[in-house]
Design a protein around this motif. Structure first.
Motif, PDB file in Angstrom:
ATOM      1  N   GLU A 154       0.848  -1.196   0.000  1.00 18.65           N
ATOM      2  CA  GLU A 154       0.000   0.000   0.000  1.00 18.65           C
ATOM      3  C   GLU A 154       0.878   1.239   0.000  1.00 18.65           C
ATOM      4  OE1 GLU A 154      -3.311   0.641   2.731  1.00 18.65           O
ATOM      5  OE2 GLU A 154      -3.037  -1.435   3.370  1.00 18.65           O
ATOM      6  N   GLU A 156       0.340   5.526   0.446  1.00 20.35           N
ATOM      7  CA  GLU A 156      -0.563   6.654   0.661  1.00 20.35           C
ATOM      8  C   GLU A 156       0.202   7.963   0.553  1.00 20.35           C
ATOM      9  OE1 GLU A 156      -3.916   4.806   3.713  1.00 20.35           O
ATOM     10  OE2 GLU A 156      -2.329   6.071   4.525  1.00 20.35           O
ATOM     11  N   PRO A 163      -5.305  11.250   3.615  1.00 17.89           N
ATOM     12  CA  PRO A 163      -4.604  10.328   2.718  1.00 17.89           C
ATOM     13  C   PRO A 163      -5.248  10.214   1.343  1.00 17.89           C
ATOM     14  CG  PRO A 163      -6.003   9.101   4.220  1.00 17.89           C
ATOM     15  CD  PRO A 163      -6.193  10.560   4.559  1.00 17.89           C
ATOM     16  N   LYS A 165      -4.999   7.448  -1.736  1.00 19.19           N
ATOM     17  CA  LYS A 165      -4.483   6.102  -1.982  1.00 19.19           C
ATOM     18  C   LYS A 165      -3.787   6.051  -3.333  1.00 19.19           C
ATOM     19  CE  LYS A 165      -5.854   1.316  -1.308  1.00 19.19           C
ATOM     20  NZ  LYS A 165      -4.822   1.137  -0.269  1.00 19.19           N
TER      21      LYS A 165
END
Lengths: 167, 167, 167
Positions: A154, A156, A163, A165
């Protein structure tokens, strides 16, 4: 397990977000600080982060040997690395082969058992710096962020504490 | 009612976007300018913004006392605050307690009756500035953006004139 | 046909992303380089980009006359313009009417037959630069990015090698 990269500008809320993501994993969280309290400005910032984080974290100062520290703490709670940009700066000042160390870190991250949340900085969105050293650093930081983002599960990007993504 | 924060870099189209968002509310729009025409560069920019905006706005210069101006104009049309970063800079230069004033603004915004659209700048995505004053300012601006974003109903990050929804 | 704008910070992976997008179109890709190998730092960067790109590209150096080069290569494969920020810098140093040239480029782009992928830089997200020339440049770059983004079919913002879709 999970490798999470949190990037953003100065005082964008990256560390706070990363602490929250780290705490969400089970076990006692581990704080790997790449900062050393070398001057009053840095000392104040470290103290502020610690006050917010709380005292239940296992804390280690890791200005240079990040991968050994990740391996040594693997198998326990999630690790928060704060931050990669300072680690890179420490490597460069220490005359270390930072390109090799970044590659080794990137190669090792996906094989770790306990989660790792890594904080980094975006430093390449301003005007080209006048001095060559600052240009080299922002180039190196940009490359590092790409290499780590590629192996992260992940990613961010934090702006004003919020945040976005990326991955 | 609605509190909208529009953030982004220099010349990213923030003001234009904020004007559009402000005009979308009913009533005569109110322009709260934190800029003062202290030099030719600033004067030219103010004139350019005014020409684009049109003459149907109620205009006020508010270099420092932003919250009183928001309270005094509450109940009418939507207010556009352009911009928070300059307001912060004015507070710091004026020796005001900026941390307290930001908190008071953040506390008051959700209780206002008429909409408020606030423009701010991201200044923390370049290389660390050499001088301590610039570092303090970018830290303060980053903190302000987080605090205001937290109480905002909507936050947009503008790049190349195009909005990304943060909240 | 397609006009794609790829924006982001230094070493964010913009060029790599733009090469990938350009290659996805049929035909032999055309590389329009706005960089000139004026010093060793620039030479090294050009060589690195070329090594990654491979040798199957048609290559042209276009420090100034970008629109004529786009017209001259129209009808063949997709063109990659790397990068607009350097082109703008070249125009300004050469004493050209950059505002007019940007408008002409923006007006012509939607009428081209072959796809164009344009790389640009975000330079306005750091602290306000001390010197007036740097401030003028970041203003001009911000305006250019808005103008080109407006006519583009797609706009991507790259952070740590990962794209965010703006349009």
């Amino acid at each position: 397990m999970a490798v999470i990269l949190i990037t953003g500008g100065a005082r964008s809320g990256k560390s706070k977000r990363a602490e929250m993501r780290t705490r969400a994993f089970p076990g006692r969280p581990v704080y790997l600080a790449t900062a050393e309290a070398l001057d009053a400005e840095m000392e104040a910032r470290i103290a502020m982060h610690r006050a917010r984080r709380g005292t239940d974290w296992i804390e280690r100062e890791v200005p240079l040997d990040l991968l050994p520290a990740l391996l040594a703490t693997d198998g326990g709670g999630a690790r928060l690395v704060d931050c990669l940009t300072l680690w890179l700066s420490n490597l460069m000042h220490g005359g270390r082969d930072w390109e090799r160390e970044i590659k080794e870190l990137a190669g090792a991250l996906p094989r770790l058992k306990s989660p790792v949340v890594l904080v980094t900085n975006e430093v390449g969105l301003g005007i080209v710096p006048d001095n060559a050293l600052a240009r080299s650093f922002r180039d190196a930081a940009g490359i590092m962020n790409q290499v780590i983002a590629e192996v992260a599960d992940e990613v961010e990007f934090i702006v004003a504490g919020l945040p976005m993504k990326l991955k």
